[in-house]
Design a protein around this motif. Structure first.
Motif, short mmCIF file in Angstrom:
data_model
loop_
_atom_site.label_atom_id
_atom_site.label_comp_id
_atom_site.label_asym_id
_atom_site.label_seq_id
_atom_site.Cartn_x
_atom_site.Cartn_y
_atom_site.Cartn_z
N LEU A 427 0.82 -1.21 0.00
CA LEU A 427 0.00 0.00 0.00
C LEU A 427 0.86 1.26 0.00
O LEU A 427 0.55 2.24 -0.70
CB LEU A 427 -0.93 -0.01 1.21
N LEU A 428 1.94 1.24 0.76
CA LEU A 428 2.83 2.40 0.81
C LEU A 428 3.51 2.63 -0.53
O LEU A 428 3.61 3.76 -1.02
CB LEU A 428 3.88 2.22 1.91
N ALA A 431 1.46 4.26 -3.20
CA ALA A 431 1.15 5.68 -3.02
C ALA A 431 2.29 6.58 -3.45
O ALA A 431 2.12 7.80 -3.56
CB ALA A 431 0.82 5.95 -1.55
N CYS A 438 10.30 4.80 -1.33
CA CYS A 438 9.56 4.07 -0.30
C CYS A 438 10.48 2.97 0.18
O CYS A 438 10.91 2.11 -0.63
CB CYS A 438 8.27 3.51 -0.85
N ARG A 458 -1.36 13.62 1.77
CA ARG A 458 -1.17 12.32 1.14
C ARG A 458 -0.89 11.24 2.18
O ARG A 458 -1.41 10.12 2.12
CB ARG A 458 -0.03 12.37 0.11
N LEU A 462 -3.21 8.06 3.15
CA LEU A 462 -2.64 6.71 3.14
C LEU A 462 -2.90 6.02 4.47
O LEU A 462 -3.21 4.83 4.54
CB LEU A 462 -1.14 6.79 2.84
N ARG A 465 -6.38 4.82 4.44
CA ARG A 465 -6.55 3.66 3.55
C ARG A 465 -6.07 2.38 4.21
O ARG A 465 -6.72 1.33 4.11
CB ARG A 465 -5.80 3.91 2.25
#
Length: 530
Positions: A427-428, A431, A438, A458, A462, A465
């Motif tokens: 997921l990270l 984004a 990342c 952002r 995240l 989410r």
């Protein structure tokens, strides 16, 4: 007195020829020319000795015997000159059994005719007085003239071979050709005697007084037969590369067997004899084997053609200009080599090198990635962040920590904990925008390096989410996790270490404030949850 002088000259020629025969025989293993020289000089020595005997003999019966013996040596001389011409042209040449048998036919017939002459008188019809010091000479018959015609035909053939050798070889080998040419004095004397029809004693062997010393000098001092060149034709035919000689008009003047074989592979329907045809006739007007008009001037040309004429063959083609008088281009030598296997090996090596390079790059990338989540590791993070802080524009560093991660490991096991780490990492990473970083910082901590002014919004989106995404950890069980984050924005010349330290302080504040939130440094207040 004249008879004595001539006898001495004949014997001198015999002695010198005998010495040369002995020297050459001892060296016969070095080259075929030494054996031929030894055989020839045995004939010369015997002919000279029997001529000396004939000068002294006055009895017709005894003269019949010496004349018969002399013709044994005469035949040996004729055969010896022919064998020597072959040896001079090709140092690797050795007479075959068939060659020896064919050469022996005429000498055997000649000696047989001489031995049986008293019954048929076809070789010579008796003896006559020359009027020269009481000497006797044979009156020759038709078999003698047939023998003479055969002998001069053989000598003429040998002479032509040697003259051709002289014309095509370098000066280093011309002494070898001269060894045969020095037989001319003896041949001239023989023709003079024959033209007088028996009115003069045979003086042919006197030429050996000149021939024998020169032969000795060349054999002993110059090692003449050992220097004889290998016949260029044999070398041309044995070359494994395809070689063709093409005239200025493009017609094939000469081609070796390898060249014919290559042409037949490229054009199975080519004529049986390609000499006189052009490459364009055989292979078509666009063949790479046909020299163009541009090659009449300029440098030689080399090129590689892959899959020539759809044959599957890769050919390396070199065209070299041939010059005539006035440095005028008169044609080309085209040397073609099949490099199909070489190119295949080269391509295979290139593929292997490409594979090795990909593996090396993959290993290098793996060294910069976390083995569990696939994110970049801390090492790559530091080098990437170092480059990022030197750039322009807004830059933020978010240090993220999964809340209560130890409880997940304790309750569901480490495998479930690994599944959570992988899902959160996915997921990270999803984004992050192009050019952003990342990375897994360690344990359950992650770092995002973000650009733009909207980094706080952002990261908070995240966070929401992740909190709203259930994670399947196996056996029908799901967990929901949250994370806390500290966000540090670049405000000046901060180093990567300083930015991470600021973000870590903000993360500590987020944890202390109750988790599941982000804190923007240096503001210690948590942003409201969305």
């Amino acid at each position: 007195m004249i008879t004595i002088v001539l006898c001495v000259l004949f014997l001198a020629a015999s002695v010198v020829s005998t010495a040369i025969a002995a020297v050459s025989w001892r060296r016969r293993s070095r080259a075929a020319g030494f054996g031929a020289t030894a055989f020839l000089n045995v004939g010369l020595a015997g002919w000279s000795a029997t001529d000396a005997a004939e000068m002294l003999v006055r009895d017709p019966g005894l003269l019949q015997l010496t004349t018969t013996v002399s013709f044994v040596f005469v035949c040996a001389v004729v055969v010896g000159w022919l064998v020597l011409s072959y040896a001079l042209a090709d140092r690797a040449w050795h007479p075959t059994r068939r060659f020896v048998v064919l050469l022996a036919i005429e000498p055997v017939l000649c000696v047989t005719a001489m031995a049986t002459n008293p019954w048929h008188h076809l070789f010579f019809g008796g003896f006559r007085d020359t009027g020269f010091d009481g000497g006797l000479v044979p009156v020759y018959g038709p078999l003698f003239w047939a023998h003479s015609a055969y002998s001069y035909a053989v000598l003429g053939f040998a002479f032509v071979r040697v003259v051709r050798l002289w014309s095509i070889t370098s000066s280093r080998y011309r002494a070898a050709a001269f060894a045969v040419l020095i037989s001319l004095p003896s041949a001239l004397l023989n023709m003079v005697v024959l033209s007088l029809h028996g009115r003069l004693t045979d003086l042919t062997a006197l030429g050996f007084v000149i021939t024998a010393p020169l032969m000795y000098w060349m054999v002993v001092r110059e090692s003449m037969p050992a220097q004889a060149p290998v016949a260029h034709r044999r070398v041309f035919e044995k070359i494994s590369d395809a070689v063709a000689v093409v005239g200025r008009d493009g017609r094939i003047l000469d081609i070796n067997p390898a060249g014919e074989g290559l042409l037949r592979l490229l054009s199975p329907d080519m004529p049986a004899d390609v000499i006189g045809h052009t490459m364009a006739d055989i292979l078509g007007p666009d063949t790479p084997l046909m020299p163009g008009r541009d090659l009449l001037v300029g440098d030689d040309r080399e090129r590689t053609v892959e899959n020539a004429h759809e044959s599957g063959l890769d050919l390396d083609i070199r065209m070299s200009r041939l010059y005539g008088r006035g440095d005028r281009c008169v044609g080309w030598a085209i040397v073609t080599r099949d490099v199909t296997d070489l190119n295949r090996q080269r391509r295979e090596l290139e593929r292997q090198l490409q594979t090795i390079e990909l593996l090396r790059a993959d290993l290098a990338e793996q060294a910069l990635r976390d083995h569990l989540t696939g994110l970049h590791n801390r090492r790559h993070l530091m080098s990437g962040l170092t480059r990022a802080v030197t750039g322009a524009g807004p830059l933020s560093v978010a240090l993220i920590d999964i809340d209560h991660f130890k409880n997940i490991n304790d309750r569901y096991g480490h495998a479930a904990g690994d599944t959570v780490l992988i899902r959160v990492a996915t997921l990270l990473a999803g984004a992050a925008r192009p050019g952003e970083l990342c990375a897994r910082y360690g344990g359950e901590e992650f770092v995002l390096v973000l650009t733009g002014d909207d980094a706080p919004a952002r990261v908070d989106a995240l966070r929401a989410r992740v909190a709203g995404t259930p994670i399947d950890v196996g056996d029908g069980r799901t967990v929901t996790v949250t994370f806390s984050a500290g966000l540090a924005a670049r405000t000046g010349p901060e180093t990567p270490e300083v930015l991470l330290e600021i973000a870590d302080t903000a993360l500590y504040a987020a944890k202390h404030a109750g988790r599941d939130r982000i804190v923007l440094a240096p503001d210690p207040l948590a942003l409201p949850k969305s």
